[in-house]
Design a protein around this motif. Structure first.
Motif, PDB file in Angstrom:
ATOM      1  N   ILE A  16      -6.654  -6.307   3.915  1.00 24.09           N
ATOM      2  CA  ILE A  16      -5.736  -5.845   2.862  1.00 24.09           C
ATOM      3  C   ILE A  16      -6.324  -4.610   2.177  1.00 24.09           C
ATOM      4  CG2 ILE A  16      -4.705  -6.428   0.629  1.00 24.09           C
ATOM      5  CD1 ILE A  16      -4.538  -9.333   1.615  1.00 24.09           C
ATOM      6  N   GLY A  17      -7.642  -4.650   1.934  1.00 26.86           N
ATOM      7  CA  GLY A  17      -8.315  -3.482   1.357  1.00 26.86           C
ATOM      8  C   GLY A  17      -8.186  -2.269   2.258  1.00 26.86           C
ATOM      9  N   MET A  18      -8.283  -2.491   3.576  1.00 24.86           N
ATOM     10  CA  MET A  18      -8.095  -1.406   4.544  1.00 24.86           C
ATOM     11  C   MET A  18      -6.709  -0.783   4.393  1.00 24.86           C
ATOM     12  SD  MET A  18      -7.335  -1.903   8.564  1.00 24.86           S
ATOM     13  CE  MET A  18      -5.676  -2.427   8.071  1.00 24.86           C
ATOM     14  N   ALA A  19      -5.685  -1.639   4.299  1.00 26.61           N
ATOM     15  CA  ALA A  19      -4.312  -1.139   4.149  1.00 26.61           C
ATOM     16  C   ALA A  19      -4.151  -0.360   2.842  1.00 26.61           C
ATOM     17  CB  ALA A  19      -3.327  -2.310   4.205  1.00 26.61           C
ATOM     18  N   ILE A  20      -4.810  -0.832   1.780  1.00 32.96           N
ATOM     19  CA  ILE A  20      -4.749  -0.122   0.492  1.00 32.96           C
ATOM     20  C   ILE A  20      -5.391   1.256   0.618  1.00 32.96           C
ATOM     21  CG2 ILE A  20      -5.582  -0.117  -1.892  1.00 32.96           C
ATOM     22  CD1 ILE A  20      -5.340  -3.184  -1.847  1.00 32.96           C
ATOM     23  N   LEU A  21      -6.567   1.313   1.266  1.00 35.38           N
ATOM     24  CA  LEU A  21      -7.259   2.591   1.418  1.00 35.38           C
ATOM     25  C   LEU A  21      -6.459   3.550   2.287  1.00 35.38           C
ATOM     26  CD1 LEU A  21     -10.936   1.337   1.843  1.00 35.38           C
ATOM     27  CD2 LEU A  21     -10.040   2.696  -0.054  1.00 35.38           C
ATOM     28  N   TRP A  22      -5.903   3.058   3.385  1.00 35.73           N
ATOM     29  CA  TRP A  22      -5.103   3.927   4.249  1.00 35.73           C
ATOM     30  C   TRP A  22      -3.816   4.356   3.540  1.00 35.73           C
ATOM     31  CZ3 TRP A  22      -5.793   1.159   9.656  1.00 35.73           C
ATOM     32  CH2 TRP A  22      -7.054   1.516  10.159  1.00 35.73           C
ATOM     33  N   GLY A  23      -3.245   3.465   2.726  1.00 35.02           N
ATOM     34  CA  GLY A  23      -2.074   3.856   1.949  1.00 35.02           C
ATOM     35  C   GLY A  23      -2.417   4.894   0.890  1.00 35.02           C
ATOM     36  N   THR A  24      -3.583   4.710   0.263  1.00 35.58           N
ATOM     37  CA  THR A  24      -4.019   5.655  -0.765  1.00 35.58           C
ATOM     38  C   THR A  24      -4.342   7.023  -0.179  1.00 35.58           C
ATOM     39  OG1 THR A  24      -4.991   3.777  -1.958  1.00 35.58           O
ATOM     40  CG2 THR A  24      -5.624   5.962  -2.700  1.00 35.58           C
ATOM     41  N   SER A  25      -4.721   7.046   1.103  1.00 33.48           N
ATOM     42  CA  SER A  25      -5.103   8.320   1.718  1.00 33.48           C
ATOM     43  C   SER A  25      -3.966   9.336   1.679  1.00 33.48           C
ATOM     44  CB  SER A  25      -5.566   8.102   3.166  1.00 33.48           C
ATOM     45  OG  SER A  25      -4.478   7.744   4.004  1.00 33.48           O
ATOM     46  N   TRP A  26      -2.700   8.861   1.664  1.00 32.88           N
ATOM     47  CA  TRP A  26      -1.583   9.797   1.585  1.00 32.88           C
ATOM     48  C   TRP A  26      -1.527  10.460   0.205  1.00 32.88           C
ATOM     49  CZ3 TRP A  26       1.305  11.123   5.785  1.00 32.88           C
ATOM     50  CH2 TRP A  26       1.122  10.348   6.926  1.00 32.88           C
ATOM     51  N   ALA A  27      -1.789   9.679  -0.836  1.00 37.19           N
ATOM     52  CA  ALA A  27      -1.837  10.260  -2.180  1.00 37.19           C
ATOM     53  C   ALA A  27      -3.049  11.169  -2.324  1.00 37.19           C
ATOM     54  CB  ALA A  27      -1.870   9.148  -3.231  1.00 37.19           C
ATOM     55  N   TRP A  28      -4.202  10.728  -1.825  1.00 35.53           N
ATOM     56  CA  TRP A  28      -5.400  11.572  -1.853  1.00 35.53           C
ATOM     57  C   TRP A  28      -5.140  12.884  -1.109  1.00 35.53           C
ATOM     58  CZ3 TRP A  28      -8.954   6.908  -0.402  1.00 35.53           C
ATOM     59  CH2 TRP A  28      -9.426   6.301  -1.571  1.00 35.53           C
ATOM     60  N   GLY A  29      -4.527  12.769   0.074  1.00 34.33           N
ATOM     61  CA  GLY A  29      -4.247  13.965   0.862  1.00 34.33           C
ATOM     62  C   GLY A  29      -3.305  14.917   0.148  1.00 34.33           C
ATOM     63  N   ARG A  30      -2.325  14.363  -0.559  1.00 31.78           N
ATOM     64  CA  ARG A  30      -1.382  15.191  -1.318  1.00 31.78           C
ATOM     65  C   ARG A  30      -2.127  15.994  -2.394  1.00 31.78           C
ATOM     66  NH1 ARG A  30       3.549  17.817  -1.576  1.00 31.78           N
ATOM     67  NH2 ARG A  30       4.503  17.614  -3.627  1.00 31.78           N
ATOM     68  N   VAL A  31      -3.080  15.339  -3.071  1.00 31.83           N
ATOM     69  CA  VAL A  31      -3.853  16.015  -4.117  1.00 31.83           C
ATOM     70  C   VAL A  31      -4.703  17.133  -3.510  1.00 31.83           C
ATOM     71  CG1 VAL A  31      -5.703  15.741  -5.812  1.00 31.83           C
ATOM     72  CG2 VAL A  31      -3.896  14.013  -5.640  1.00 31.83           C
ATOM     73  N   VAL A  32      -5.395  16.827  -2.405  1.00 35.51           N
ATOM     74  CA  VAL A  32      -6.234  17.836  -1.759  1.00 35.51           C
ATOM     75  C   VAL A  32      -5.393  19.012  -1.284  1.00 35.51           C
ATOM     76  CG1 VAL A  32      -7.756  18.286   0.208  1.00 35.51           C
ATOM     77  CG2 VAL A  32      -7.995  16.153  -1.076  1.00 35.51           C
ATOM     78  N   ALA A  33      -4.224  18.707  -0.698  1.00 37.76           N
ATOM     79  CA  ALA A  33      -3.366  19.766  -0.155  1.00 37.76           C
ATOM     80  C   ALA A  33      -2.835  20.698  -1.234  1.00 37.76           C
ATOM     81  CB  ALA A  33      -2.197  19.146   0.615  1.00 37.76           C
ATOM     82  N   PHE A 229     -12.777  14.407  -5.608  1.00 36.81           N
ATOM     83  CA  PHE A 229     -12.746  12.940  -5.588  1.00 36.81           C
ATOM     84  C   PHE A 229     -11.832  12.435  -4.479  1.00 36.81           C
ATOM     85  CE2 PHE A 229     -10.552   9.036  -6.850  1.00 36.81           C
ATOM     86  CZ  PHE A 229     -11.630   8.178  -7.048  1.00 36.81           C
ATOM     87  N   SER A 230     -10.671  13.072  -4.326  1.00 39.30           N
ATOM     88  CA  SER A 230      -9.707  12.644  -3.313  1.00 39.30           C
ATOM     89  C   SER A 230     -10.235  12.889  -1.904  1.00 39.30           C
ATOM     90  CB  SER A 230      -8.377  13.379  -3.512  1.00 39.30           C
ATOM     91  OG  SER A 230      -7.809  13.076  -4.765  1.00 39.30           O
ATOM     92  N   ALA A 231     -10.880  14.029  -1.688  1.00 40.91           N
ATOM     93  CA  ALA A 231     -11.431  14.328  -0.362  1.00 40.91           C
ATOM     94  C   ALA A 231     -12.543  13.345  -0.002  1.00 40.91           C
ATOM     95  CB  ALA A 231     -11.968  15.763  -0.327  1.00 40.91           C
ATOM     96  N   ILE A 232     -13.408  13.045  -0.971  1.00 41.67           N
ATOM     97  CA  ILE A 232     -14.484  12.081  -0.729  1.00 41.67           C
ATOM     98  C   ILE A 232     -13.909  10.686  -0.532  1.00 41.67           C
ATOM     99  CG2 ILE A 232     -16.509  10.980  -1.779  1.00 41.67           C
ATOM    100  CD1 ILE A 232     -17.043  13.697  -3.171  1.00 41.67           C
ATOM    101  N   GLY A 233     -12.837  10.358  -1.284  1.00 42.37           N
ATOM    102  CA  GLY A 233     -12.180   9.065  -1.111  1.00 42.37           C
ATOM    103  C   GLY A 233     -11.613   8.906   0.296  1.00 42.37           C
ATOM    104  N   MET A 234     -10.991   9.978   0.817  1.00 41.95           N
ATOM    105  CA  MET A 234     -10.485   9.921   2.191  1.00 41.95           C
ATOM    106  C   MET A 234     -11.625   9.771   3.196  1.00 41.95           C
ATOM    107  SD  MET A 234      -7.229  12.483   2.596  1.00 41.95           S
ATOM    108  CE  MET A 234      -8.073  13.969   2.040  1.00 41.95           C
ATOM    109  N   ALA A 235     -12.740  10.477   2.948  1.00 38.73           N
ATOM    110  CA  ALA A 235     -13.850  10.453   3.889  1.00 38.73           C
ATOM    111  C   ALA A 235     -14.569   9.103   3.910  1.00 38.73           C
ATOM    112  CB  ALA A 235     -14.837  11.562   3.538  1.00 38.73           C
ATOM    113  N   LEU A 236     -14.981   8.651   2.734  1.00 32.16           N
ATOM    114  CA  LEU A 236     -15.775   7.418   2.672  1.00 32.16           C
ATOM    115  C   LEU A 236     -14.910   6.163   2.629  1.00 32.16           C
ATOM    116  CD1 LEU A 236     -18.564   8.496   0.148  1.00 32.16           C
ATOM    117  CD2 LEU A 236     -18.565   8.630   2.649  1.00 32.16           C
ATOM    118  N   GLY A 237     -13.750   6.249   1.948  1.00 29.50           N
ATOM    119  CA  GLY A 237     -12.889   5.078   1.822  1.00 29.50           C
ATOM    120  C   GLY A 237     -11.964   4.902   3.010  1.00 29.50           C
ATOM    121  N   ALA A 238     -11.075   5.888   3.215  1.00 23.07           N
ATOM    122  CA  ALA A 238     -10.043   5.740   4.242  1.00 23.07           C
ATOM    123  C   ALA A 238     -10.587   5.908   5.650  1.00 23.07           C
ATOM    124  CB  ALA A 238      -8.927   6.755   3.995  1.00 23.07           C
TER     125      ALA A 238
END
Length: 305
Positions: A16-33, A229-238
């Motif tokens: 479930i945590g994996m799904a949360i991180l992968w779901g969050t990666s879209w928001a993180w990616g939006r911020v980075v973009a 923060f978002s880029a690092i979150g995608m790298a280490l989290g997602a």
């Protein structure tokens, strides 16, 4: 409660945590973009991810599995890095410059649907009625959500660049999956992920130098804290953490049961994008995403048969 069932509860919670991180990666990616050039932002993410994966792999087997790779396996891993990391990242980050993260996350449902269809064609894998029903629902639900309730827009060409870039994400991910299916069997999952990620990071870095240049990296360095923060979150989290949880789930529960949790990714993607980024919940998301999730669940059950 037995020790085994208690351990399985932990596995389910991590999935479930994996799904949360992968779901969050879209928001993180939006911020980075919004704050970094897409290619440079992707390079930044996967350089961090590559370093963390290399440390993890070294701690597990001291790179023995890399030294044992054959020429054919290296060729396959280069292919996965070029498609699943390099090409996917270009489409992913560029699409998020044009589209809301919640809407974009609905594309997740298309990945297994098109992968199953192409696997049936290329590898003669059998499809039953249940799988076909799931594929149809997943494709319709995802396209319904992406096109704001009018999937026929894709046939008429009346869609924007962002939607087509999302379809590029799907083609990249399907290519990545099928190359892995055909070429890199027998390679430990962590080794395959580490090498593919490093290959993708190198290709992204070279491309960023030619396309974005020093100016792009200057812009990335001076981006606000939330972008870093978002880029690092995608790298280490997602990437690193989510993949480790997914691998543990596959090892303990089986590939089908672990993959079923991917159905939760667009749910978390939409919810987190709405709560964090304030993105509106369009009615097409409320209808299309549940249809897509239902389709993925039906596909998963059909594969078990």
């Amino acid at each position: 409660m037995t020790q085994q069932s208690s351990s399985h509860i932990g596995i389910h919670l991590r999935l479930i945590g994996m799904a949360i991180l992968w779901g969050t990666s879209w928001a993180w990616g939006r911020v980075v973009a919004q704050h970094m050039p897409p290619i440079t932002g992707s390079t930044y993410r996967f350089i961090i991810a590559s370093l963390s994966l290399l440390i993890w792999l070294y701690s597990v087997d001291r790179f023995k599995s890399i030294r044992d790779l054959t020429a054919k396996q290296w060729l396959g891993l280069i292919g996965t890095g070029a498609t699943g990391i390099f090409a996917y990242s270009l489409f992913f980050m560029t699409a998020l410059q044009w589209l809301p993260a919640g809407k974009a996350s609905a594309v997740i449902a298309l990945n297994p649907a098109f992968t199953l269809l192409l696997a049936a064609w290329l590898f003669k894998e059998k499809l039953n009625l249940q799988i076909l029903l799931g594929i149809g629902l997943a494709i319709f639900g995802s396209l319904y959500a992406i096109s704001q309730g009018n999937p026929l827009k894709f046939l008429s060409g009346n869609v924007g660049l962002g939607e087509y870039l999302l379809l590029g994400c799907v083609l990249s991910w399907v290519s990545y999956t099928l190359i892995g299916r055909a070429v890199i069997g027998g390679i430990p999952a962590l080794t395959a992920t580490t090498v593919g990620t490093c290959v993708g990071a190198i290709l992204l870095f070279i491309t960023s130098i030619f396309v974005d240049g020093a100016e792009g990296w200057q812009r990335a360095i001076h981006a606000p804290f939330v972008a870093h923060f978002s880029a690092i979150g995608m790298a280490l989290g997602a990437t690193t953490l989510a993949f480790s949880w997914f691998f543990n789930g596959v090892k303990t529960l089986g590939a089908g049961n672990a993959a079923a949790y991917i159905a939760l990714v667009p749910v978390f993607g939409i919810l987190i994008s709405a709560l964090w980024l304030g993105e509106p919940l369009h009615s097409s998301l409320i209808i299309g995403v549940p249809l897509a999730i239902t389709g993925m669940m039906i596909m998963n059950k059909g594969q078990k048969k």
